[in-house]
Design a protein around this motif. Structure first.
Motif, PDB file in Angstrom:
ATOM      1  N   LYS A  40       0.275  -1.483  -0.096  1.00  0.00           N
ATOM      2  CA  LYS A  40      -0.274  -0.088  -0.026  1.00  0.00           C
ATOM      3  C   LYS A  40       0.921   1.513   0.112  1.00  0.00           C
ATOM      4  CE  LYS A  40      -3.701  -2.062   2.023  1.00  0.00           C
ATOM      5  NZ  LYS A  40      -4.480  -1.923   3.204  1.00  0.00           N
ATOM      6  N   PHE A  41       2.350   1.409   0.251  1.00  0.00           N
ATOM      7  CA  PHE A  41       2.765   2.664   0.368  1.00  0.00           C
ATOM      8  C   PHE A  41       3.941   2.073  -0.662  1.00  0.00           C
ATOM      9  CE2 PHE A  41       1.894   1.732   4.515  1.00  0.00           C
ATOM     10  CZ  PHE A  41       1.711   3.116   5.053  1.00  0.00           C
ATOM     11  N   LYS A  42       4.077   3.384  -1.783  1.00  0.00           N
ATOM     12  CA  LYS A  42       5.435   3.424  -2.561  1.00  0.00           C
ATOM     13  C   LYS A  42       6.023   4.534  -2.399  1.00  0.00           C
ATOM     14  CE  LYS A  42       5.462   4.461  -7.705  1.00  0.00           C
ATOM     15  NZ  LYS A  42       4.607   4.655  -8.314  1.00  0.00           N
ATOM     16  N   PHE A  43       7.670   4.791  -2.707  1.00  0.00           N
ATOM     17  CA  PHE A  43       8.202   5.892  -2.286  1.00  0.00           C
ATOM     18  C   PHE A  43       8.825   5.999  -3.973  1.00  0.00           C
ATOM     19  CE2 PHE A  43      12.651   7.180  -2.719  1.00  0.00           C
ATOM     20  CZ  PHE A  43      12.704   7.957  -1.962  1.00  0.00           C
ATOM     21  N   GLU A  49       8.351  19.418 -11.172  1.00  0.00           N
ATOM     22  CA  GLU A  49       7.026  19.896 -11.015  1.00  0.00           C
ATOM     23  C   GLU A  49       5.981  20.398 -10.108  1.00  0.00           C
ATOM     24  OE1 GLU A  49       7.773  17.977 -13.931  1.00  0.00           O
ATOM     25  OE2 GLU A  49       9.034  19.926 -14.941  1.00  0.00           O
ATOM     26  N   ASP A  50       6.299  18.737  -9.335  1.00  0.00           N
ATOM     27  CA  ASP A  50       6.001  17.950  -7.883  1.00  0.00           C
ATOM     28  C   ASP A  50       6.416  18.910  -6.412  1.00  0.00           C
ATOM     29  OD1 ASP A  50       4.707  16.488  -9.508  1.00  0.00           O
ATOM     30  OD2 ASP A  50       6.278  14.922  -9.102  1.00  0.00           O
ATOM     31  N   LEU A  89      13.529  15.577  -4.599  1.00  0.00           N
ATOM     32  CA  LEU A  89      12.250  15.797  -4.438  1.00  0.00           C
ATOM     33  C   LEU A  89      12.598  14.458  -3.981  1.00  0.00           C
ATOM     34  CD1 LEU A  89      11.042  18.838  -6.207  1.00  0.00           C
ATOM     35  CD2 LEU A  89      11.240  18.213  -3.925  1.00  0.00           C
ATOM     36  N   PHE A  90      11.417  13.505  -2.919  1.00  0.00           N
ATOM     37  CA  PHE A  90      10.958  12.237  -2.704  1.00  0.00           C
ATOM     38  C   PHE A  90       9.694  11.822  -1.578  1.00  0.00           C
ATOM     39  CE2 PHE A  90      16.001  12.477  -2.207  1.00  0.00           C
ATOM     40  CZ  PHE A  90      15.591  11.435  -3.582  1.00  0.00           C
ATOM     41  N   VAL A 103      13.036  17.277   0.638  1.00  0.00           N
ATOM     42  CA  VAL A 103      13.501  18.222   0.024  1.00  0.00           C
ATOM     43  C   VAL A 103      14.923  17.300   0.293  1.00  0.00           C
ATOM     44  CG1 VAL A 103      14.233  19.675  -1.087  1.00  0.00           C
ATOM     45  CG2 VAL A 103      12.192  19.989  -0.749  1.00  0.00           C
ATOM     46  N   ALA A 104      15.802  17.318  -0.447  1.00  0.00           N
ATOM     47  CA  ALA A 104      17.084  16.758  -0.749  1.00  0.00           C
ATOM     48  C   ALA A 104      18.245  17.742  -1.637  1.00  0.00           C
ATOM     49  CB  ALA A 104      17.907  15.361  -0.803  1.00  0.00           C
ATOM     50  N   ILE A 105      19.177  17.995  -1.347  1.00  0.00           N
ATOM     51  CA  ILE A 105      20.431  18.689  -2.114  1.00  0.00           C
ATOM     52  C   ILE A 105      21.429  17.805  -2.529  1.00  0.00           C
ATOM     53  CG2 ILE A 105      22.016  20.792  -2.581  1.00  0.00           C
ATOM     54  CD1 ILE A 105      19.914  22.013  -0.075  1.00  0.00           C
TER      55      ILE A 105
END
Length: 185
Positions: A40-43, A49-50, A89-90, A103-105
């Motif tokens: 039921k979970f998705k990474f 754009e998100d 972005l994740f 948000v990662a860099i």
């Protein structure tokens, strides 16, 4: 020796990306992660754009905790547009609902800095934060990134011991983050 002084000292956490995430984290977190891993979970790594979806989700999570974000949505948009290759972005979705976002860099080819994120505390028995961190960690493995910087652990410029413990249980190693300044007058 060159006239600089430490103007700020903070505690940060770094994960050395070298083994399976489940073997890195604290045993209690590994049990919670195992309970959380259902179909039921998705990474997902999200598209630039998100950014609005990610920002608004994190903002709402922080609002519920009576916390603020360090940047506005416009600032995030401008930064992503200026540095599109560096911002990642994740998200973690439960069915189709966002339950964790980050948000990662990409600092360089060896380092990813986990800049801002938030999550729903629980979805049933599942822990979206663990699923999010596992996904980002596995992204680091696939991209051959050796360090995942989890950032500082402060709240109102004081150590946030609950956050420090969480990052340590994720395999983070405490390190100093020093800010140096120099008076040019």
């Amino acid at each position: 020796n060159e006239g600089y002084h430490v103007s700020r000292a903070e505690l940060t956490s770094i994960i050395h990306v070298e083994m399976d995430f489940e073997n890195l984290i604290h045993a209690r977190k590994a049990r919670k992660l195992k309970q959380s891993q259902t179909d039921k979970f998705k990474f997902s790594q999200l598209h630039h754009e998100d950014y609005q979806l990610v920002y608004q989700f994190i903002l709402q999570c922080r609002y519920k905790k009576q916390m603020k974000l360090s940047m506005t949505q416009d600032d995030l948009e401008n930064t992503i547009l200026t540095f599109p290759d560096e911002y990642l972005l994740f998200g973690v979705f439960y069915k189709n609902d966002l339950v964790g976002a980050s948000v990662a860099i990409q600092v360089n080819c060896n380092v990813i800095y986990h800049f801002i994120s938030d999550h729903l505390r629980t979805v049933g028995e599942a822990r979206p934060a663990l699923l999010l961190m596992k996904g980002i960690y596995e992204y680091c493995i696939t991209q051959k990134v050796s360090l995942l910087d989890l950032g500082t652990s402060t709240l109102d410029e004081l150590p946030n011991f609950k956050l420090i413990q969480f990052k340590t249980e994720l395999g983070g190693v405490a390190s100093s983050k020093l800010t140096f300044t120099k008076d040019l007058n």
